[in-house]
Design a protein around this motif. Structure first.
Motif, PDB file in Angstrom:
ATOM      1  N   LEU A  92     -28.555-105.830-118.314  1.00  0.00           N
ATOM      2  CA  LEU A  92     -28.468-106.900-119.301  1.00  0.00           C
ATOM      3  C   LEU A  92     -27.406-106.594-120.355  1.00  0.00           C
ATOM      4  CD1 LEU A  92     -32.265-107.658-119.812  1.00  0.00           C
ATOM      5  CD2 LEU A  92     -30.617-108.979-118.488  1.00  0.00           C
ATOM      6  N   THR A  93     -27.229-105.322-120.674  1.00  0.00           N
ATOM      7  CA  THR A  93     -26.172-104.963-121.628  1.00  0.00           C
ATOM      8  C   THR A  93     -24.796-105.249-121.037  1.00  0.00           C
ATOM      9  OG1 THR A  93     -26.168-102.665-120.837  1.00  0.00           O
ATOM     10  CG2 THR A  93     -27.601-103.189-122.681  1.00  0.00           C
ATOM     11  N   CYS A  94     -24.633-104.978-119.737  1.00  0.00           N
ATOM     12  CA  CYS A  94     -23.359-105.298-119.081  1.00  0.00           C
ATOM     13  C   CYS A  94     -23.097-106.800-119.130  1.00  0.00           C
ATOM     14  CB  CYS A  94     -23.376-104.808-117.634  1.00  0.00           C
ATOM     15  SG  CYS A  94     -23.505-103.020-117.432  1.00  0.00           S
ATOM     16  N   ASP A  95     -24.121-107.578-118.799  1.00  0.00           N
ATOM     17  CA  ASP A  95     -23.967-109.035-118.846  1.00  0.00           C
ATOM     18  C   ASP A  95     -23.578-109.505-120.242  1.00  0.00           C
ATOM     19  OD1 ASP A  95     -24.248-109.935-116.292  1.00  0.00           O
ATOM     20  OD2 ASP A  95     -26.404-110.232-116.398  1.00  0.00           O
ATOM     21  N   THR A  96     -24.192-108.915-121.253  1.00  0.00           N
ATOM     22  CA  THR A  96     -23.874-109.303-122.628  1.00  0.00           C
ATOM     23  C   THR A  96     -22.415-109.024-122.952  1.00  0.00           C
ATOM     24  OG1 THR A  96     -26.149-108.817-123.301  1.00  0.00           O
ATOM     25  CG2 THR A  96     -24.504-108.986-125.046  1.00  0.00           C
ATOM     26  N   HIS A  97     -21.927-107.870-122.536  1.00  0.00           N
ATOM     27  CA  HIS A  97     -20.517-107.538-122.773  1.00  0.00           C
ATOM     28  C   HIS A  97     -19.596-108.519-122.055  1.00  0.00           C
ATOM     29  CE1 HIS A  97     -21.880-103.108-123.479  1.00  0.00           C
ATOM     30  NE2 HIS A  97     -22.077-103.868-124.538  1.00  0.00           N
TER      31      HIS A  97
ATOM     32  N   PHE B  77     -20.289-111.606-121.147  1.00  0.00           N
ATOM     33  CA  PHE B  77     -20.397-112.938-121.747  1.00  0.00           C
ATOM     34  C   PHE B  77     -19.539-113.060-123.008  1.00  0.00           C
ATOM     35  CE2 PHE B  77     -24.927-113.582-119.906  1.00  0.00           C
ATOM     36  CZ  PHE B  77     -24.361-113.863-118.674  1.00  0.00           C
ATOM     37  N   LEU B  78     -19.252-111.938-123.649  1.00  0.00           N
ATOM     38  CA  LEU B  78     -18.441-111.973-124.862  1.00  0.00           C
ATOM     39  C   LEU B  78     -16.963-112.203-124.564  1.00  0.00           C
ATOM     40  CD1 LEU B  78     -20.042-109.037-126.907  1.00  0.00           C
ATOM     41  CD2 LEU B  78     -20.354-111.491-127.267  1.00  0.00           C
TER      42      LEU B  78
ATOM     43  N   SER C  51     -20.366-100.642-118.633  1.00  0.00           N
ATOM     44  CA  SER C  51     -19.849-101.990-118.368  1.00  0.00           C
ATOM     45  C   SER C  51     -18.433-101.958-117.812  1.00  0.00           C
ATOM     46  CB  SER C  51     -19.880-102.816-119.656  1.00  0.00           C
ATOM     47  OG  SER C  51     -21.181-102.900-120.173  1.00  0.00           O
TER      48      SER C  51
END
Length: 301
Positions: free
Chosen positions: A7-12, A14-15, A82
């Motif tokens: 989920l942290t990778c996805d957040t990065h 998405f930014l 990420s």
């Protein structure tokens, strides 16, 4: 949930992806350049990290790793960062943009290129999939150059193959596999796959943690435990999706639908106003001219 690290990778991602998609939309060449630079930087970083630190090319799932993966060096430096995983994500973004451009421009892939892409794609995909066992074999002298190339390129090439498969099937160049991919149960499973991904690591960790005796590995046992792992992970994924993901998606659909309806009403109002303005201009310009011509013709008569 063990797999929630992603989920942290996805957040990065998405930014940065909105910026990249905007570039691809407004300035495609510049967008492709940025995507290419990021992909190249990720591949080089991945290769150098494996080669210089003499790491495994990917996370080798031995029992000692499953008992506590956080202590594993490969897990921390190769598997979860990420910047090590962004290249497949960028390939997906580019693949989606290519598909969008093909639909907009009515571009068609030549049949000889279709055959070439299918052959190369399938060969590459199977080579990546079935060559990974080589790194499980015990060897005294490991070739870390090979480790670096495989570790940095196997995700990237796999995502290229999957993106090409999606594009070709959507363009009716994969009729032999399209009925299987369009099978309706896959739609249900696809909606809970990410939730199952988040859950299945916990299932494996718990299964590994409660083992008190060595496990006999045979063909039947492999299928038995694999089937149990998949079924249980998808059941947990279904519950997770039902409790968290589905309500959020429904709220998003309601909000976006409302915004879309509002923007559509505004657009219709603006179009109506423009039509009225055009009609007014027609009346102000052409009607007096027509009246003048009628008067002149009447005078001549």
């Amino acid at each position: 949930m063990f797999q929630s690290w992603y989920l942290t990778c996805d957040t990065h991602y998405f930014l940065i992806v909105p910026f990249l998609t905007y570039l691809l939309w407004r300035k495609p060449k510049l967008g492709f350049l940025f995507c290419g630079i990021l992909t190249f930087a990720s591949l080089v970083t991945h290769f150098l990290t494996i080669y210089l630190n003499e790491e495994d090319p990917f996370l080798l799932l031995f029992m000692k790793v499953l008992r506590d993966p956080v202590l594993n060096k490969t897990f921390k430096t190769i598997y979860i960062p990420s910047h090590m995983r962004i290249s497949p994500y960028l390939v997906g973004v580019i693949g989606g943009f290519v598909k969008f451009q093909m639909r907009s421009s009515a571009f068609k892939i030549a049949m000889r290129n279709v055959v070439f892409m299918w052959v190369i794609g399938l060969a590459t995909g199977f080579a990546i999939l079935f060559s990974s066992f080589l790194f499980y074999l015990p060897t005294e002298n490991k070739d870390y150059t090979l480790h670096g190339f495989y570790g940095s390129f196997h995700h990237f090439l796999w995502s290229v193959c999957i993106s090409a498969l999606i594009v070709m099937v959507s363009e009716n160049h994969g009729q032999w596999v399209a009925p299987y991919l369009n099978w309706r149960p896959w739609i249900l499973l696809s909606r809970i796959t990410y939730s199952a991904f988040l859950c299945h690591g916990g299932v494996q960790l718990y299964t590994s943690a409660i083992q008190r005796t060595p496990m006999y590995v045979g063909l039947f046992n492999i299928f038995y435990y694999a089937a149990a792992d998949i079924v249980f992970a998808y059941l947990l994924g279904f519950c997770l999706s039902l409790v968290f993901e589905s309500p959020i998606l429904e709220l998003e659909r309601i909000i976006l639908k409302k915004q879309f309806s509002t923007s559509k009403n505004i657009e219709e109002t603006e179009q109506s106003h423009e039509r009225k303005q055009d009609l007014k201009e027609v009346k102000d310009i052409y009607i007096p001219r027509i009246q003048k011509e009628i008067s002149w013709n009447s005078y001549k008569l």
